[in-house]
Design an enzyme around this catalytic site. Sequence first.
Site, short mmCIF file in Angstrom:
data_model
loop_
_atom_site.label_atom_id
_atom_site.label_comp_id
_atom_site.label_asym_id
_atom_site.label_seq_id
_atom_site.Cartn_x
_atom_site.Cartn_y
_atom_site.Cartn_z
N CYS A 49 0.89 -1.17 0.00
CA CYS A 49 0.00 0.00 0.00
C CYS A 49 0.93 1.21 0.00
CB CYS A 49 -0.88 0.00 1.25
SG CYS A 49 -1.94 -1.44 1.38
N ALA A 64 1.45 4.16 -1.98
CA ALA A 64 1.31 5.58 -2.36
C ALA A 64 1.11 6.45 -1.12
CB ALA A 64 0.12 5.73 -3.30
N PRO A 65 1.68 7.65 -1.08
CA PRO A 65 2.43 8.28 -2.17
C PRO A 65 3.88 7.81 -2.30
CG PRO A 65 2.27 9.78 -0.30
CD PRO A 65 1.46 8.57 0.05
N GLY A 66 4.36 6.99 -1.38
CA GLY A 66 5.70 6.43 -1.57
C GLY A 66 6.71 6.83 -0.51
N LYS A 115 7.29 5.71 2.61
CA LYS A 115 7.99 4.60 3.28
C LYS A 115 8.77 3.77 2.26
CE LYS A 115 4.86 4.41 7.16
NZ LYS A 115 3.76 5.20 6.58
N ASP A 168 0.03 0.21 -5.37
CA ASP A 168 -1.07 0.90 -4.68
C ASP A 168 -2.29 0.83 -5.60
OD1 ASP A 168 -1.23 3.00 -2.13
OD2 ASP A 168 -2.80 3.31 -3.64
N CYS A 201 -1.74 4.27 10.95
CA CYS A 201 -1.60 5.50 11.73
C CYS A 201 -2.91 5.70 12.50
CB CYS A 201 -1.25 6.69 10.85
SG CYS A 201 -2.36 6.97 9.48
C1 LIG Z 1 -1.60 4.78 4.76
S1 LIG Z 1 -1.64 4.97 3.05
C2 LIG Z 1 -0.02 4.44 2.60
C3 LIG Z 1 1.06 5.46 2.78
C4 LIG Z 1 2.39 4.99 2.16
N1 LIG Z 1 2.79 3.72 2.70
C5 LIG Z 1 3.51 6.00 2.40
O1 LIG Z 1 4.26 5.86 3.35
O2 LIG Z 1 3.62 6.94 1.60
C6 LIG Z 1 -2.62 3.62 2.56
C7 LIG Z 1 -2.61 3.37 1.09
O3 LIG Z 1 -3.31 2.15 0.84
C8 LIG Z 1 -3.83 2.21 -0.45
N2 LIG Z 1 -4.77 1.09 -0.64
C9 LIG Z 1 -6.02 0.96 -0.16
N3 LIG Z 1 -6.53 -0.21 -0.54
C10 LIG Z 1 -5.58 -0.86 -1.26
C11 LIG Z 1 -5.52 -2.10 -1.92
N4 LIG Z 1 -6.56 -2.96 -1.93
N5 LIG Z 1 -4.40 -2.43 -2.57
C12 LIG Z 1 -3.33 -1.59 -2.60
N6 LIG Z 1 -3.34 -0.38 -1.99
C13 LIG Z 1 -4.45 -0.03 -1.32
C14 LIG Z 1 -4.42 3.60 -0.51
O4 LIG Z 1 -4.61 4.02 -1.84
C15 LIG Z 1 -3.35 4.42 0.23
O5 LIG Z 1 -2.47 4.99 -0.67
#
Ligand SMILES: C[S@@+](CC[C@H](N)C(=O)[O-])C[C@H]1O[C@@H](n2cnc3c(N)ncnc32)[C@H](O)[C@@H]1O
Length: 421
Positions: free
Chosen positions: A242, A244-246, A248, A265, A362
Amino acid sequence: MSLVDPRVAAARSISAVTTGKSLERALSAYRDHPDRGLIFELCYGVVRHWFSLSKQLDSRLKTPLRKKDYDLYCLILVGSYQLQNSAIADHAAVNLTVEAARHLGKDWACGLVNAILRRPRESVDQSDETRFEAPSWLIRSIQRHYPDSAENILRVNNTRAPMTLRVNRNRQTAESLAQILLNEGIPTIPGSLTNALSLVTPQAVNTIPGYSEGWFTVQDEASQRAAHLLEPQPTTRVLDACAAPGIKALQLLETCADIKLTAIDIDPTRGSYGTDESLRLGLPFELRVGDATRRDWWDGELFDSILIDAPCTGTGTLRRKPDIKVHRTLEDVVVLQRKQQDLLTNLWHMLASGGTLLYSTCSILPDENDSVIHNFLDQTTDAAAVPIDADWGHATLFGRQCLPIERGPDGFFYSRIAKLP
Ligand SMILES: C[S@@+](CC[C@H](N)C(=O)[O-])C[C@H]1O[C@@H](n2cnc3c(N)ncnc32)[C@H](O)[C@@H]1O
């Protein structure tokens, strides 16, 4: 083209938030506005104090405003916020807000705005919602799970979060960057992680020396713990499911450039930040679109480690995203919990035996954290939670939870799960 009045910009952005837009997205139109600082301050302020300001305004309006005048409603909130919660002088706050009603094209409302803003403050309604500036479902949930610290958590949620940098260890050390910034009149405070540095006074990121050179990334310290807990090793296959935006994913590459990283993502609109950051930091990074609850994007090769930074309520980050308080409902928790469960169940098949999965949110709600891991472990015979030995947060049954700390890190949850051979 004439510039939008900052109070009008704030009223329109807040109005967009009440129809479901995120505050960040609503404000994106004003990122280059010369009064950006004021617009952001007004919007964040009103949304942070939404529950008391809107309740007070509702009680002052003899008849509710028409739906098409919701921008005006939000403009009056902007006026009230300036009077009650900002350092802007009262006469300027009133006059400029009345003037903004004109800029909205609603000259007829100037008298109304003036009268409401000049009305002496009555004793405010002291419900928990207005006292804590949060929806009652969230207040109850925090009180139930953290009976001893609920008041403090709810209070901290309405303070301002620090601006923390993750120093790019390939280009600078935290000590040297701290010195460079100090020389430029930007004092910092070292974090508990080696590469974390918080600014005493936040400022626009592109005005911080070293930004273009890729010396740092803005990332809360609690979020920075992800790479420390996953400890990616050279040449191993790592999945950020998961991504985006990238933030981590790039941190993982910064920590160990030799990993074979797959970052996916589901949201195709959230990739551009990662592409820009990849260039700025000099790290090769590609974010692919994929649904991590499915396998159609997977090449069938097992991963050595997997990060699930799961979609969640974001209740640990209310200081940075106060619109979460306006948008989220109790029902969302159930929907998200199901999704978190699906992510874990599906991705587990892609983890090699002996590999590690790091689950993070979070969120400070155990329903999205320990409960999800509990259910998963109950159904998965070859999975075991590995205790996280740390001096931050508190141990939970299956992981570690930190709560938002005043002038400190956000609320975050981590659980590390090993795949048994
Ligand atoms: C907490 S954010 C991630 C932040 C990211 N790890 C970062 O550090 O920049 C959660 C992410 O999960 C994605 N997401 C939600 N459902 C998903 C799925 N079924 N498959 C992949 N990504 C998913 C969302 O689009 C969102 O970008």
